[in-house]
Motif scaffolding. Structure first.
Motif, PDB file in Angstrom:
ATOM      1  N   PHE A   7      42.075   4.561 100.724  1.00 43.71           N
ATOM      2  CA  PHE A   7      42.919   5.305  99.797  1.00 43.71           C
ATOM      3  C   PHE A   7      42.416   6.733  99.846  1.00 43.71           C
ATOM      4  O   PHE A   7      41.329   6.965 100.389  1.00 43.71           O
ATOM      5  CB  PHE A   7      42.806   4.702  98.360  1.00 43.71           C
ATOM      6  N   TYR A  54      43.984  -0.204  95.101  1.00 40.14           N
ATOM      7  CA  TYR A  54      42.982  -0.892  95.936  1.00 40.14           C
ATOM      8  C   TYR A  54      42.210  -1.917  95.091  1.00 40.14           C
ATOM      9  O   TYR A  54      42.016  -3.066  95.492  1.00 40.14           O
ATOM     10  CB  TYR A  54      42.062   0.169  96.537  1.00 40.14           C
ATOM     11  N   LYS A  71      46.637   7.779 104.925  1.00 41.49           N
ATOM     12  CA  LYS A  71      47.127   8.432 106.142  1.00 41.49           C
ATOM     13  C   LYS A  71      46.029   8.529 107.190  1.00 41.49           C
ATOM     14  O   LYS A  71      46.292   8.680 108.382  1.00 41.49           O
ATOM     15  CB  LYS A  71      47.666   9.822 105.791  1.00 41.49           C
ATOM     16  N   ASN A 113      46.714   8.060  98.857  1.00 38.93           N
ATOM     17  CA  ASN A 113      47.978   8.389  99.509  1.00 38.93           C
ATOM     18  C   ASN A 113      48.318   7.480 100.681  1.00 38.93           C
ATOM     19  O   ASN A 113      48.659   7.949 101.768  1.00 38.93           O
ATOM     20  CB  ASN A 113      47.964   9.846  99.990  1.00 38.93           C
ATOM     21  N   GLY A 114      48.167   6.171 100.456  1.00 45.04           N
ATOM     22  CA  GLY A 114      48.561   5.227 101.486  1.00 45.04           C
ATOM     23  C   GLY A 114      47.696   5.280 102.719  1.00 45.04           C
ATOM     24  O   GLY A 114      48.047   4.724 103.755  1.00 45.04           O
ATOM     25  N   THR A 147      45.705  -0.232 103.487  1.00 46.45           N
ATOM     26  CA  THR A 147      45.438   1.015 102.773  1.00 46.45           C
ATOM     27  C   THR A 147      46.273   1.039 101.500  1.00 46.45           C
ATOM     28  O   THR A 147      47.263   0.311 101.384  1.00 46.45           O
ATOM     29  CB  THR A 147      45.802   2.249 103.628  1.00 46.45           C
ATOM     30  N   TRP A 148      45.869   1.907 100.561  1.00 44.06           N
ATOM     31  CA  TRP A 148      46.514   1.934  99.246  1.00 44.06           C
ATOM     32  C   TRP A 148      46.752   3.355  98.767  1.00 44.06           C
ATOM     33  O   TRP A 148      46.105   4.294  99.242  1.00 44.06           O
ATOM     34  CB  TRP A 148      45.634   1.172  98.237  1.00 44.06           C
ATOM     35  N   SER A 149      47.655   3.454  97.760  1.00 41.12           N
ATOM     36  CA  SER A 149      48.018   4.769  97.227  1.00 41.12           C
ATOM     37  C   SER A 149      46.854   5.416  96.487  1.00 41.12           C
ATOM     38  O   SER A 149      46.670   6.621  96.544  1.00 41.12           O
ATOM     39  CB  SER A 149      49.217   4.630  96.285  1.00 41.12           C
TER      40      SER A 149
END
Ligand SMILES: [Zn+2]
Length: 518
Positions: free
Chosen positions: A98, A125, A103, A100-101, A118-120
């Protein structure tokens, strides 16, 4: 009581000598220590002749998504637990899954498993770990590389003022959600594109939290002393504690230089900068194979990197950089040599796992470029670059803790994943007598607990969370090797996480781990 561990030698994590006592556990906490002959419990572990210590806190792992590994990889997901680790500090080297997803997974996807989990943000998470259920507890750092990728991708440039503010905000949000610190990875894209002033600005988000700036420094080869200076400067100017990851001196030309770097750290500590380090007890490292490429070759993400690797002129330029180096860049290929680089995990070409880069083809550089491009970067390596006296000097230093740097990927991962903590106890305490047992246990328990704000853990004391290891000090040792990296250690009788018996006589049962800091 729920559980009584009877007649063990309690090494309580503070550095105090061992003493014979029973330890009673109730409702996930240590409830009584002493003579509990009159007490009864639902479960009993008879520990005569065995040490009862706090569970080990691994200060440095990449086990962020190990809970999502499939059942077929049970030996991978339980390797930390089987050696007595009850808490892993993850999110290291600049890479957390994490915000923002994630990146950052574009170029560093293999760190986040086959499905690039992955997580925002940290809360999302945390929720995913809570429902998947972890083996050991997790104390996640937020990675500067992940933050930077979220805001400006893999661009090789400084952030604008707005972008820098956005990055600082993401760091603050993660800390508010319980992150145990901020990590950097200054040999990896995109972290290596950050100048020192950017890092100081980000590290300031830690002010007032007591949590550390954790750094995989810009260089561990020729630049190792300059890099220690940079880390200390960041801590001093940001006004925050500094924790240097997997401290080492890499490459033949630098062997012996931990004497110099540890002296720099001692001087900074004497001068009021709170600097600590961690170390793993092996002379080889492990990381993503594409991290040997120079910074320009990694810019703008995976597609740009793969395109360069298909371009003969770019290949020639990379080979020149391997030969001649670049200012400010750690040349890992040169430090290890093609003989010293071994393919560790490569899901797309498992037949290559265990093969030296020197044996991949008539021109090892071309063979490595082909492999990285074909696998889109999803290849890890083991790099043999260190000397034993440096490893021992860092282990013995009073400011050091133990961190495995475990990367739980299938194939031939580094044996540190399954061996680090028991190797300290067997090889460095019992055999080499580098440390006495209470000092070694302290380094692996109360010291990292204090460093990462895990105030409820790290000592055997009334009221503390019952993270406990029971081991035989006469036989405990690692069995994992470079050839067979996941072998269960000898001498670990039981591992208790949050009051639950997670490992008993080498059998792993529950998944009692939780994410800490929430
Ligand atoms: Zn690292």
């Amino acid at each position: 009581m729920d559980l009584i561990i009877r007649d063990g030698l309690v090494v309580d994590g503070t550095g105090a000598p061992a003493r014979r006592a029973d330890v009673g556990i109730r409702d996930g906490r240590i409830d009584a220590i002493g003579d509990l002959a009159a007490a009864t419990a639902r479960e009993t572990i008879h520990a005569t002749g065995h040490v009862v210590s706090p569970g080990f806190i691994d200060t440095h792992t990449h086990g962020d998504v190990a809970a999502f590994l499939p059942d077929a990889n049970d030996d991978l997901r339980t390797a930390e637990l089987r050696q007595g680790v009850t808490t892993e500090v993850c999110g290291n080297c600049g890479f957390s899954p994490f915000p923002n997803g994630g990146k950052v997974a574009d170029l560093m996807g293999s760190l986040f498993g086959a499905n690039a989990h992955t997580w925002s943000d940290l809360a999302a998470y945390r929720a995913a770990i809570t429902s998947a259920r972890a083996y050991a507890n997790l104390a996640p750092l937020v990675g500067h590389g992940s933050i930077r990728a979220a805001v400006l991708g893999f661009a090789d440039r400084a952030p604008s003022a707005d972008e820098l503010r956005a990055m600082i905000r993401l760091g603050e949000d993660a800390l508010a959600a319980g992150a145990a610190g901020i990590s950097t990875g200054l040999v990896y894209a995109p972290g290596l594109y950050a100048k020192t002033d950017e890092l100081i600005a980000i590290a300031r988000a830690l002010r007032g939290t007591g949590r550390p700036y954790v750094t995989h420094m810009r260089g561990e080869t020729d630049m190792v002393a300059d890099s220690v200076h940079e880390a200390i400067r960041i801590g001093r100017e940001a006004g925050v504690p500094v924790h240097i990851s997997h401290h080492k001196a890499s490459g033949k030309d630098n062997w012996g230089r931990t004497a110099e770097t540890l002296a720099l750290i001692d001087a900074a500590r004497a001068d009021g900068v709170d600097v600590t380090v961690d170390v793993y007890p092996y002379t080889a490292g492990s990381t993503l194979l594409h991290s040997i490429l120079p910074p320009w070759a990694l810019a703008d993400g995976i597609d740009a990197m793969v395109a360069r690797l298909h371009d003969p002129a770019a290949r020639d330029r990379i080979k020149r950089d391997f030969r001649d180096g670049l200012p400010g860049w750690q040349n890992q290929q040169r430090a290890a040599g093609w003989d010293g680089i071994v393919i560790a995990s490569c899901a797309g070409r498992p037949e290559l796992e265990g093969t030296r880069a020197a044996d991949l083809g008539p021109d090892p550089a071309d063979a490595v470029f082909d492999l990285i491009a074909e696998q889109r970067g999803e290849v890890t390596m083991i790099a043999h670059t260190m000397r034993e006296d440096d490893v021992e000097r860092v282990i013995a230093h009073p400011a050091s803790m133990i961190g495995s740097d475990a990367i739980p990927l299938p194939g031939r991962p580094h044996p540190r994943l399954a061996g680090t903590f028991v190797r300290i106890l067997g090889r460095y305490v019992r055999e080499r007598k580098l440390l006495d047992l209470p000092a070694a246990v302290r380094k692996m328990t109360s010291v990292p607990a204090a460093r990462f704000g895990l105030t409820d853990r790290g000592v055997i004391a009334d009221g503390k969370v019952a993270d406990v290891v029971v081991f035989d000090p006469a036989t405990v040792i690692d069995r994992a090797t470079y050839e067979q990296p996941l072998l269960t250690p000898a001498g670990v009788r039981a591992v208790i996480v949050n009051g639950h018996i997670a490992v008993r006589d080498e059998a792993v049962g529950l998944r009692p781990g939780v994410m800490l800091g929430g």
